[in-house]
Design a protein around this motif. Structure first.
Motif, short mmCIF file in Angstrom:
data_model
loop_
_atom_site.label_atom_id
_atom_site.label_comp_id
_atom_site.label_asym_id
_atom_site.label_seq_id
_atom_site.Cartn_x
_atom_site.Cartn_y
_atom_site.Cartn_z
N CYS A 871 0.85 -1.04 -0.07
CA CYS A 871 0.06 -0.09 0.03
C CYS A 871 0.76 1.28 -0.14
O CYS A 871 1.81 1.40 0.77
N HIS A 879 -2.12 -5.43 0.41
CA HIS A 879 -3.33 -4.68 0.09
C HIS A 879 -2.85 -3.11 -1.02
O HIS A 879 -1.66 -2.91 -0.75
N ASN A 880 -3.87 -2.57 -1.58
CA ASN A 880 -3.30 -1.14 -2.27
C ASN A 880 -4.02 -0.16 -1.57
O ASN A 880 -4.83 -0.29 -0.46
N LYS A 881 -3.87 1.07 -2.20
CA LYS A 881 -4.39 2.31 -1.63
C LYS A 881 -5.90 2.22 -1.64
O LYS A 881 -6.52 2.77 -0.59
N ALA A 882 -6.47 1.71 -2.60
CA ALA A 882 -7.87 2.00 -2.60
C ALA A 882 -8.45 1.01 -1.49
O ALA A 882 -9.73 1.53 -1.26
N SER A 883 -7.99 -0.04 -1.31
CA SER A 883 -8.65 -0.84 -0.17
C SER A 883 -7.96 -0.67 1.19
O SER A 883 -8.46 -1.56 2.14
N CYS A 884 -7.24 0.44 1.29
CA CYS A 884 -6.57 0.49 2.81
C CYS A 884 -7.61 0.98 3.78
O CYS A 884 -8.41 2.00 3.39
N LYS A 885 -7.61 0.43 4.80
CA LYS A 885 -8.55 0.99 5.99
C LYS A 885 -7.78 1.51 7.16
O LYS A 885 -8.17 1.68 8.53
#
Length: 888
Positions: A871, A879-885
């Motif tokens: 990320c 994970h990547n930036k779009a799915s980062c929580k």
């Protein structure tokens, strides 16, 4: 139809004949030619044919073949059928049609049809049996016009068409004008379609018939108009209505449609305010909603087409009930006749009383006068009709759809199976839809077929109980036959062996000591296997020797089969057995038959070789590998064998690795010590597999009967065929020896001694006529003299046939088929249940449970070359930036 015209070759007065392939031909009668165009109507054609062939117009039947199909006749019954036939022959100049019917052309009927072209003529007095209560004077529609009211044609969309059918073939399309349209729109379920073919409106040939109808309650009275645009046949097809039946313990009952029903079935439609109908795909479907009761099973809706009922069949059904004092054998026969009578006359009944001593029924429509009562006659042991009123006053309300009873369906399927025992459920379903217009699910037809087969063939399970009877009868009728029946502790079939005397005698006196062992599925729900032993006759034809039915195929069952075979043949000579390599029978064969040889079937080896031909391929590619494999099998010298295997290795190394694992002494001519066999590349089990497949639904006794019948027909056919042979050798061997004789011309022969000769060809070969060998090795391998030996015999003046193997002579062939199979009385009919037998009951075997292979759990291993996603926001992997929580 070239240039808009088509010449119809009309044949009549003859009959159809069928050849061995099922193709139909028309013999006898006379032929006439009729020109038609795109404007020709079905009614005009029917009138023309009736007049030309002098046939009663009402009985005219027209049929034709589809292009390039002489097996199936297509009926021509309506305008749409006629247009479809014209479309089929769009590129043809001529087309054949076949016309039949009762003799005698009626001019009055012709006048009636010609009146249709200018308008519909209606009779004033229509209701011959009285209008039902609540119709006359209730503000309903009246289809009897007054003398002062002219008939008009109004081209408006029809809302509630009423189709009336009668014997005089007048179909009237009635349309309500505006006031009635509004009322129908407010209450769609009140729009009614009436069809009354069985209500007693039987018009004389010289009278016209005017339809009458029952109006929906609350519908305003309005003038009526008639639509003459479509043909009567189109009107009937487009506006056919169906409902559904539900079958209970007391017979068929109709399902009532009311406004309070919640379930609706939608369909493609043309009119929103007419009652819905399920129709066949080639018919126009009305756009509406059919209201059904809450507890109604929509899957039982069935389409009916009156014109699809077979004429001959319906004609016999109509005469099933004739009136009071008619006798039947029993109540079952009466019920069956009543069901068919109802179908033929197109009405629905329900039984008020229904037991072994009495049956009372009436029409399902309340107030209809039709009823019947029959009871048992104790003294005469018959079932007699006591009361019968065959008049309907319901105007055909009950015949809007039908869900036939199970017994009726079984009787129809039974007739189909008598004609075509190998028909599949889908084929029967299509034929029922074609002949009766009844659309059935696959499961309905399948269950009906099971019951029909049990009635025709007897119970599949109970047929096993006849095996002890068969063992006794086959030995009595064919002395010398060997049979053996083995049951387990529960009296279930375990193993059953039989070898007929004709097979044993034929093998011992005419066949080479060569036997192929094969296994074939018996196509039974109990999963039995058929084991077969097959010999080869003098003309290389397959000859059945022994059969066995076993519950489970394994090493023990094969060993048992071989032991029974040894007991039956009791032959001291050395035998050669051939089997599938994958069966692994080599050890069992050599243990039971001490002096035997065992080889692998070339057919099965070749199939396995093809399955193992996996790329990559080089050189000539995959296509030539089977040919090279056979060359290796037939090679008689080591150099030729190695050359073939090297070619396989160069093309496909995977196929070569598989090939070298097989023992050469079990399949190559170079190393095999038994009888020469590897030139036979056919599937020996194919005749048995085809026979079992054709009798797939038959009982075990019927399959055994089929096997015996196949053997008997084979012996009779080949015995008759060989009676015309005039040569010393059988045809296939005679052709081979003639081919070798042609090669022998021009060969130079030198005498070395009385028995040794040198023959010079491209190379020198030595022939020893005493031990029947040549250095080319062909003579020893095949049993027939090679071209070098033939050259020697021609040189010294000896007969070549004296040096041929006796196994290939016509005499041996005739000895193989010299003994016939005697018929076994009663083998095709089940034993009566009330006949007591001293033999123990035999139950079918328990089907073996298929082993369930547990798939090993797949463990996912990390791929070191796979890129890990990181990320860009939180810098964590996975994970990547779009799915980062992550919260930053």
């Amino acid at each position: 139809m070239v240039n808009g015209k088509l010449i119809l070759i009309c044949q009549s007065g003859g009959e159809f004949l069928s050849d061995v392939d099922g193709n139909l031909s028309y013999k006898g009668g006379e032929a006439n030619a009729v020109n038609i165009s795109q404007d020709t109507s079905y009614d005009d054609l029917k009138i023309k044919l009736a007049e030309m062939c002098n046939l009663d117009l009402k009985t005219v039947s027209i049929k034709y073949f589809l292009p390039r199909n002489r097996k199936t006749l297509i009926n021509l019954r309506s305008e749409k059928d006629f247009k479809r036939m014209v479309e089929f022959h769009a590129n043809s100049v001529t087309a054949e049609i076949f016309v039949s019917g009762k003799e005698g052309f009626d001019r009055d009927a012709l006048n009636m049809y010609t009146d249709r072209t200018i308008g519909l003529k209606l009779a004033e007095n229509v209701n011959r049996h009285g209008t039902p209560a609540g119709v006359a004077g209730s503000g309903g529609l009246s289809t009897t016009p007054s003398k002062s009211t002219p008939l008009r044609t109004v081209r408006t969309a029809a809302v509630s068409p009423i189709t009336i059918q009668s014997d005089c073939l007048v179909d009237v399309h009635i349309s309500c004008q505006e006031p009635a349209i509004k009322a129908a729109a407010e209450s769609p379920s009140q729009a009614t379609t009436l069809s009354n073919p069985s209500s007693g409106h039987v018009a004389e040939d010289d009278s016209d018939y005017a339809p009458h109808s029952r109006a929906a309650v609350g519908t305003a009275q309005s003038p009526i108009s008639f639509d003459n645009n479509g043909t009567p046949a189109d009107t009937v097809k487009k506006r056919r209505r169906t409902a559904s039946w539900k079958i209970g313990a007391n017979g068929p009952t109709i399902v009532v449609t009311d406004n309070d029903s919640k379930e609706k079935i939608s369909r493609k439609k043309k009119s929103r305010n007419s009652t819905g109908a399920m129709v066949r795909n080639d018919m126009v479907e009305d756009e509406d909603s059919v209201q059904l009761p809450d507890n109604f099973d929509s899957s039982s809706l069935i389409a009916l087409r009156d014109e699809d009922l077979p004429e001959k069949l319906v004609a016999t059904w109509k005469e099933g009930i004739t009136g009071v004092d008619q006798d039947f054998k029993n109540v079952i026969e009466f019920r069956a006749a009543l069901q068919k009578y109802a179908v033929a006359h197109r009405f629905v009944y329900k039984l008020k009383k229904n037991d072994a001593s009495r049956v009372s029924g009436r029409c399902v429509v309340e107030g209809c006068s039709w009823k019947i009562h029959a009871s048992k006659v104790p003294d005469a042991q018959t079932f007699r009709i006591r009361k019968f009123n065959g008049l309907h006053t319901c105007e055909g309300e009950s015949w809007k759809s039908a869900h036939r009873t199970r017994n009726w369906l079984v009787s129809i399927i039974k007739e189909r199976l008598r004609e075509s025992p190998n028909d599949k459920p889908r084929e029967i379903a299509k034929s029922i839809l074609r002949d009766f217009g009844i659309k059935l699910r696959y499961s309905q037809v399948w269950r009906g077929m099971e019951d029909a087969k049990e009635q025709l063939q007897g119970s599949y399970t109970k047929s096993y109980n006849r095996l002890p009877w068969f063992c006794e009868m086959v030995v009595n009728t064919n002395p010398g036959t060997v049979v053996k029946l083995v049951l387990d502790e529960e009296k279930r079939l375990q193993r059953f062996f039989f070898s007929l005397h004709a097979s044993i005698h034929g093998f011992k006196h005419g066949c080479r000591p060569l036997i192929f062992l094969e296994a074939t599925s018996l196509r039974s729900k109990y999963k039995e296997t058929l084991l077969t032993a097959t010999a080869v006759d003098a003309d290389d034809g397959f000859f059945p020797v022994a059969f066995a039915v076993i519950d489970i195929e394994n090493d023990d069952s094969w060993r048992w089969f071989l032991e029974q075979l040894k007991s039956a043949l009791s032959n001291s000579q050395s035998l050669t057995f051939i089997s599938d390599r994958e069966k692994n029978l080599k050890n069992s064969v050599l243990e039971v038959f001490e002096n035997a040889s065992h080889g692998y079937s070339i057919f099965h080896l070749l199939e396995s070789f093809k399955r193992n031909m996996k790329g990559p391929f080089h050189g000539d590619g995959r296509a030539v590998l089977p040919e090279i494999f056979l060359a290796a099998a037939h090679a008689v010298r080591l150099g030729s064998f190695k050359n073939s295997t090297e070619q396989i290795k160069q093309i496909c190394s995977h196929a070569y690795d598989w090939l070298i694992q097989i023992e050469p002494e079990c399949w190559t001519s170079l190393s095999f010590k038994g009888q020469h066999y590897n030139y036979i590349t056919e599937n020996v089990a194919e005749p048995y597999s085809k026979l079992i497949e054709d009798s797939r639904g038959s009982t075990i006794m019927q399959k055994i009967e089929a096997l015996i019948g196949m053997l008997g027909d084979l012996i009779d056919h080949r015995k008759l065929e060989s009676s015309n042979w005039s040569t010393k050798l059988t045809p296939s061997k005679e052709r081979k020896i003639q081919k070798e004789a042609a090669k022998a011309h021009g060969l130079k022969v030198l005498i070395s001694s009385d028995v040794l000769f040198e023959v010079h060809d491209e190379m020198t070969h030595v022939v020893n006529i005493e031990i029947r060998e040549c250095t080319c090795l062909e003579w020893k391998q095949s049993g027939l003299p090679c071209c070098h030996a033939v050259a020697v015999f021609n040189y010294i003046g000896r007969c070549v046939y004296d040096y041929c193997s006796s196994y290939f002579t016509v005499e041996s062939y005739c000895s193989t088929y010299s003994t016939c199979v005697n018929p076994i009385p009663g083998i095709g009919t089940p034993v009566e249940e009330d006949v007591e037998s001293d033999t123990a009951d035999v139950l079918p075997p328990c089907p073996p449970e298929s082993p369930i292979e547990e798939k090993p759990e797949e463990t996912k291993t990390a791929d070191p070359e796979k890129r890990t996603v990181t990320c860009s926001r939180c810098k964590e992997p996975g994970h990547n930036k779009a799915s980062c929580k992550a919260t930053l």
